[in-house]
Write a protein that holds these residues in place. Structure first.
Motif, PDB file in Angstrom:
ATOM      1  N   TRP A  42       0.861  -1.182   0.000  1.00 21.83           N
ATOM      2  CA  TRP A  42       0.000   0.000   0.000  1.00 21.83           C
ATOM      3  C   TRP A  42       0.895   1.228   0.000  1.00 21.83           C
ATOM      4  O   TRP A  42       2.001   1.200   0.507  1.00 21.83           O
TER       5      TRP A  42
ATOM      6  N   HIS B 264       0.792   5.849  -1.187  1.00 21.17           N
ATOM      7  CA  HIS B 264       0.038   7.060  -1.524  1.00 21.17           C
ATOM      8  C   HIS B 264       0.725   7.732  -2.696  1.00 21.17           C
ATOM      9  O   HIS B 264       1.956   7.685  -2.820  1.00 21.17           O
TER      10      HIS B 264
ATOM     11  N   ARG C  61      -4.619   7.198  -1.790  1.00 22.52           N
ATOM     12  CA  ARG C  61      -4.148   5.862  -1.429  1.00 22.52           C
ATOM     13  C   ARG C  61      -4.018   4.973  -2.668  1.00 22.52           C
ATOM     14  O   ARG C  61      -4.906   4.938  -3.522  1.00 22.52           O
TER      15      ARG C  61
ATOM     16  N   ALA D  90      -6.599   2.566  -4.448  1.00 23.52           N
ATOM     17  CA  ALA D  90      -7.218   1.694  -3.448  1.00 23.52           C
ATOM     18  C   ALA D  90      -8.716   1.517  -3.690  1.00 23.52           C
ATOM     19  O   ALA D  90      -9.250   0.432  -3.465  1.00 23.52           O
TER      20      ALA D  90
ATOM     21  N   SER E  40      -5.176  -0.107   7.046  1.00 21.53           N
ATOM     22  CA  SER E  40      -5.070   1.353   7.118  1.00 21.53           C
ATOM     23  C   SER E  40      -3.646   1.710   6.798  1.00 21.53           C
ATOM     24  O   SER E  40      -2.711   1.081   7.236  1.00 21.53           O
TER      25      SER E  40
END
Length: 117
Positions: free
Chosen positions: A69, A71, A77, A102, A116
């Motif tokens: 994950w 940004h 995201r 995302a 998260s």
């Protein structure tokens, strides 16, 4: 590193072959705006009743693994995904790793069940 089963949104754009259970062309757009083309069995990308005479595009999903994950520059995201897992899916260009937003991903346990980060 996250190794978890997800689904990435894509679109079925046309019927390719009647060979059972039917083969369709799907298109996935990555976070850079590049469109990737996949040719896959209908049952692999949707549970909807799709047929050669149906209207296109139709929503579909490609199963994938989230590798990481992140940004983008604006804080949106992102995810780096691999479509080889779990079902060995590759684009026509033989590519299986993509960077997507995302919100293009759905988790089988529900959209809110994401890491998260």
């Amino acid at each position: 590193m996250t190794h978890d089963h997800w689904h990435c949104r894509c679109n079925i754009t046309r019927w390719v072959d009647d060979h059972f259970p039917g083969v369709v062309e799907c298109r996935l757009s990555d976070r850079f705006g590049r469109e990737w083309i996949f040719v896959e069995k209908v049952a692999v990308v949707t549970t909807a009743p799709i047929d050669p005479d149906g209207a296109f595009p139709q929503p579909a999903f490609i199963a994938c693994e989230v590798i990481s994950w992140g940004h983008d520059e604006s804080g949106r995201r992102t995810a780096r995904i691999n479509t080889e897992k779990p079902w060995d899916i590759k684009s026509l260009d033989e590519v299986s790793e993509f960077q997507v937003y995302a919100e293009q991903l759905i988790h089988p346990r529900g959209i809110e069940d994401s890491n998260s980060g």
